[in-house]
Design an enzyme around this catalytic site. Structure first.
Site, mmCIF file in Angstrom:
data_model
loop_
_atom_site.group_PDB
_atom_site.id
_atom_site.type_symbol
_atom_site.label_atom_id
_atom_site.label_comp_id
_atom_site.label_asym_id
_atom_site.label_seq_id
_atom_site.Cartn_x
_atom_site.Cartn_y
_atom_site.Cartn_z
ATOM 1 N N CYS A 1 7.582 4.153 6.962
ATOM 2 C CA CYS A 1 7.443 3.743 5.563
ATOM 3 C C CYS A 1 6.952 4.859 4.647
ATOM 4 O O CYS A 1 6.844 4.670 3.438
ATOM 5 C CB CYS A 1 6.505 2.539 5.480
ATOM 6 S SG CYS A 1 7.032 1.194 6.562
ATOM 7 N N HIS B 1 0.237 2.054 -1.787
ATOM 8 C CA HIS B 1 1.160 1.654 -0.726
ATOM 9 C C HIS B 1 1.103 0.141 -0.533
ATOM 10 O O HIS B 1 2.148 -0.500 -0.386
ATOM 11 C CB HIS B 1 0.804 2.376 0.571
ATOM 12 C CG HIS B 1 1.720 2.055 1.707
ATOM 13 N ND1 HIS B 1 3.050 2.387 1.687
ATOM 14 C CD2 HIS B 1 1.503 1.409 2.886
ATOM 15 C CE1 HIS B 1 3.624 1.976 2.825
ATOM 16 N NE2 HIS B 1 2.706 1.384 3.557
ATOM 17 N N GLU C 1 -7.082 1.001 1.806
ATOM 18 C CA GLU C 1 -6.510 1.975 0.875
ATOM 19 C C GLU C 1 -7.329 2.073 -0.406
ATOM 20 O O GLU C 1 -7.557 3.171 -0.918
ATOM 21 C CB GLU C 1 -5.064 1.613 0.543
ATOM 22 C CG GLU C 1 -4.408 2.616 -0.404
ATOM 23 C CD GLU C 1 -2.974 2.287 -0.768
ATOM 24 O OE1 GLU C 1 -2.342 3.092 -1.476
ATOM 25 O OE2 GLU C 1 -2.475 1.219 -0.350
ATOM 26 N N LYS D 1 5.060 -3.460 -4.630
ATOM 27 C CA LYS D 1 5.673 -4.217 -3.538
ATOM 28 C C LYS D 1 5.471 -5.721 -3.711
ATOM 29 O O LYS D 1 6.150 -6.517 -3.050
ATOM 30 C CB LYS D 1 5.108 -3.773 -2.191
ATOM 31 C CG LYS D 1 5.541 -2.386 -1.756
ATOM 32 C CD LYS D 1 4.998 -2.053 -0.374
ATOM 33 C CE LYS D 1 5.372 -0.641 0.047
ATOM 34 N NZ LYS D 1 4.601 0.391 -0.664
ATOM 35 N N HIS E 1 8.804 -4.784 0.668
ATOM 36 C CA HIS E 1 8.594 -3.473 1.274
ATOM 37 C C HIS E 1 9.944 -2.898 1.714
ATOM 38 O O HIS E 1 10.578 -3.417 2.626
ATOM 39 C CB HIS E 1 7.649 -3.617 2.464
ATOM 40 C CG HIS E 1 7.155 -2.316 3.006
ATOM 41 N ND1 HIS E 1 7.564 -1.096 2.521
ATOM 42 C CD2 HIS E 1 6.274 -2.044 4.019
ATOM 43 C CE1 HIS E 1 6.962 -0.131 3.191
ATOM 44 N NE2 HIS E 1 6.176 -0.682 4.095
ATOM 45 N N PHE F 1 4.162 3.361 9.933
ATOM 46 C CA PHE F 1 3.936 3.186 11.369
ATOM 47 C C PHE F 1 4.054 4.553 12.048
ATOM 48 O O PHE F 1 4.927 5.356 11.726
ATOM 49 C CB PHE F 1 4.984 2.242 11.967
ATOM 50 C CG PHE F 1 4.715 0.775 11.743
ATOM 51 C CD1 PHE F 1 3.654 0.332 10.982
ATOM 52 C CD2 PHE F 1 5.564 -0.175 12.308
ATOM 53 C CE1 PHE F 1 3.422 -1.028 10.791
ATOM 54 C CE2 PHE F 1 5.342 -1.536 12.124
ATOM 55 C CZ PHE F 1 4.280 -1.960 11.371
#
Length: 410
Positions: free
Chosen positions: A163, A303, A314, A332, A337, A398
């Site tokens: 991502c 994110h 975050e 998002k 996403h 990931f």
């Protein structure tokens, strides 16, 4: 050419997303706070626990000629559509082929091609496979097709960092221009992974929201009731140039691509490292690379995927590195996403926010979670002040990939 003497600017924007088939329609929907998430249809929907996603608002087969569409994976289709818009938006610059590059990646690649081709092979045999099967499934296919169309010979690269892919592609493009390898680079990310196997696999990892009764409210970053991310599809691509090249041709400049920071958590294949050290390192490096301090940053496109593990972490990292003052949003909440496409699309959003001095809201935020010490833009857009501005786009993936890209007004 010295890295310190080369300033990189953004001259073109392109996107196709769950909110719109181009940048203008997508941006308008963002400012309106509209959700692009909807219930899926198809005979396979009852076989999976998640029955909604952010399908592209405009199907690529409605845009591309049929002969062209048939030889492209859906992820490649999105990338070509976004790249063509970005190139037109940049004024279709005249540039020597050896000075033009492409960096467009995908987190998963041509996964639907792989799955569909294997079904064809099992049911009908190898002679029924398309001769374009390999170019359609390879993750560098989008970069290859774009470079062929534009005649880009300085390099055609495809990063793959889950991502964080789209943002890493932008960072690589910045470095290509700074190093003197190219004057112009087309960069971004793309993804088309709305398929029952992918949805089932993400659901098996307990990463996805299962709010089937109200899909448009399922992506809810920073909300106490969030239960996972929502899958989306599409592409975001930008055109970057050395400022010298852009000004010499009289190009319109949206923003300066000031700097990029990278790090790796080296912790867990899917979960973020809970101290936030890697996230903070990426942001610190982006600020240093752009010769900025935390005080300079007025906006962060987070994110923030709407997962329980990542959102609050975050914001704590933002507060520690930048401070509590920047206006933070999570787009998002409206697009879902886009995985490898997210960093490209959200770079477009961050640049638009600076250029228009307005920040899209985070929607579906009804109950702010504990531990968030930054100001979240919610419910309606927020203006940015006059004067010099800087913003950061965060993308994490990931594998522990962390990328932050800093943009400034011209």
């Amino acid at each position: 050419m010295s890295k310190d003497r080369v300033r990189v600017v953004v001259t073109g924007l392109g996107a196709t997303t769950p909110l719109g088939g181009d940048v203008a329609s997508t941006w308008s929907a963002l400012l309106d706070g509209r959700s692009g998430i909807r219930t899926l249809t198809g005979d396979w929907v009852d076989s999976v626990p998640v029955k909604f996603a952010g399908l592209a608002a405009v199907d690529p087969n409605e845009v591309l000629p049929k002969p062209e569409a048939r030889r492209l994976d859906r992820a490649e289709q999105f990338a070509l559509i976004a790249a063509r818009e970005a190139w037109r938006d940049a004024g279709s610059p005249e540039v020597e082929p050896e000075r033009l590059g492409v960096v467009v990646g995908s987190g998963i690649g041509g996964i639907t091609t792989i799955l569909n081709a294997y079904d064809t092979f099992k049911e009908k045999g190898w002679t029924r496979l398309s001769p374009f099967t390999v170019p359609m499934l390879m993750p560098n296919g989008a970069a290859g097709w774009i470079s062929i169309e534009l005649g880009a010979r300085a390099g055609a690269h495809a990063v793959a960092s889950a991502c964080a892919t789209g943002a890493e592609a932008v960072g690589y493009a910045i470095e290509m221009i700074r190093s003197g390898r190219a004057d112009v680079v087309v960069a971004g990310g793309t993804e088309a992974a709305i398929h029952p196997l992918n949805i089932a696999s993400f659901a098996a990892s307990r990463a996805m929201s299962t709010r089937n009764d109200e899909p448009e409210r399922a992506s809810r970053p920073f909300d106490r009731g969030r239960d996972g991310f929502v899958l989306g599809e599409g592409s975001g691509v930008i055109v970057l140039e050395s400022e010298e090249h852009a000004r010499a041709r009289g190009a319109r400049i949206y923003a300066v691509a000031g700097g990029v920071g990278y790090s790796a958590d080296a912790h867990h294949i899917t979960l973020p490292e809970q101290s936030g050290a890697g996230v903070m390192a990426a942001m610190r490096d982006a600020l240093e690379d752009a010769s900025l301090t935390g005080d300079d940053i007025r906006h962060v496109n987070a994110h923030a995927t709407s997962t329980p593990a990542g959102d609050v972490l975050e914001t704590i990292a933002i507060s520690k590195v930048i401070g509590s003052h920047p206006l933070v949003t999570a787009t998002k909440s409206m697009t879902g996403h886009l995985l490898g496409g997210a960093g490209g699309v959200e770079s477009v959003f961050t640049i638009k926010a600076l250029a228009h001095r307005i920040i899209p809201p985070t929607i579906n935020l009804d109950d702010l979670d504990d531990g968030i010490e930054v100001e979240i833009v919610r419910d309606s857009p927020r203006p940015l002040p006059e004067g010099q501005l800087a913003a950061v786009n965060n993308s994490f993936g990931f594998g522990g990939h962390n990328v932050a890209v800093a943009f400034t007004t011209v």
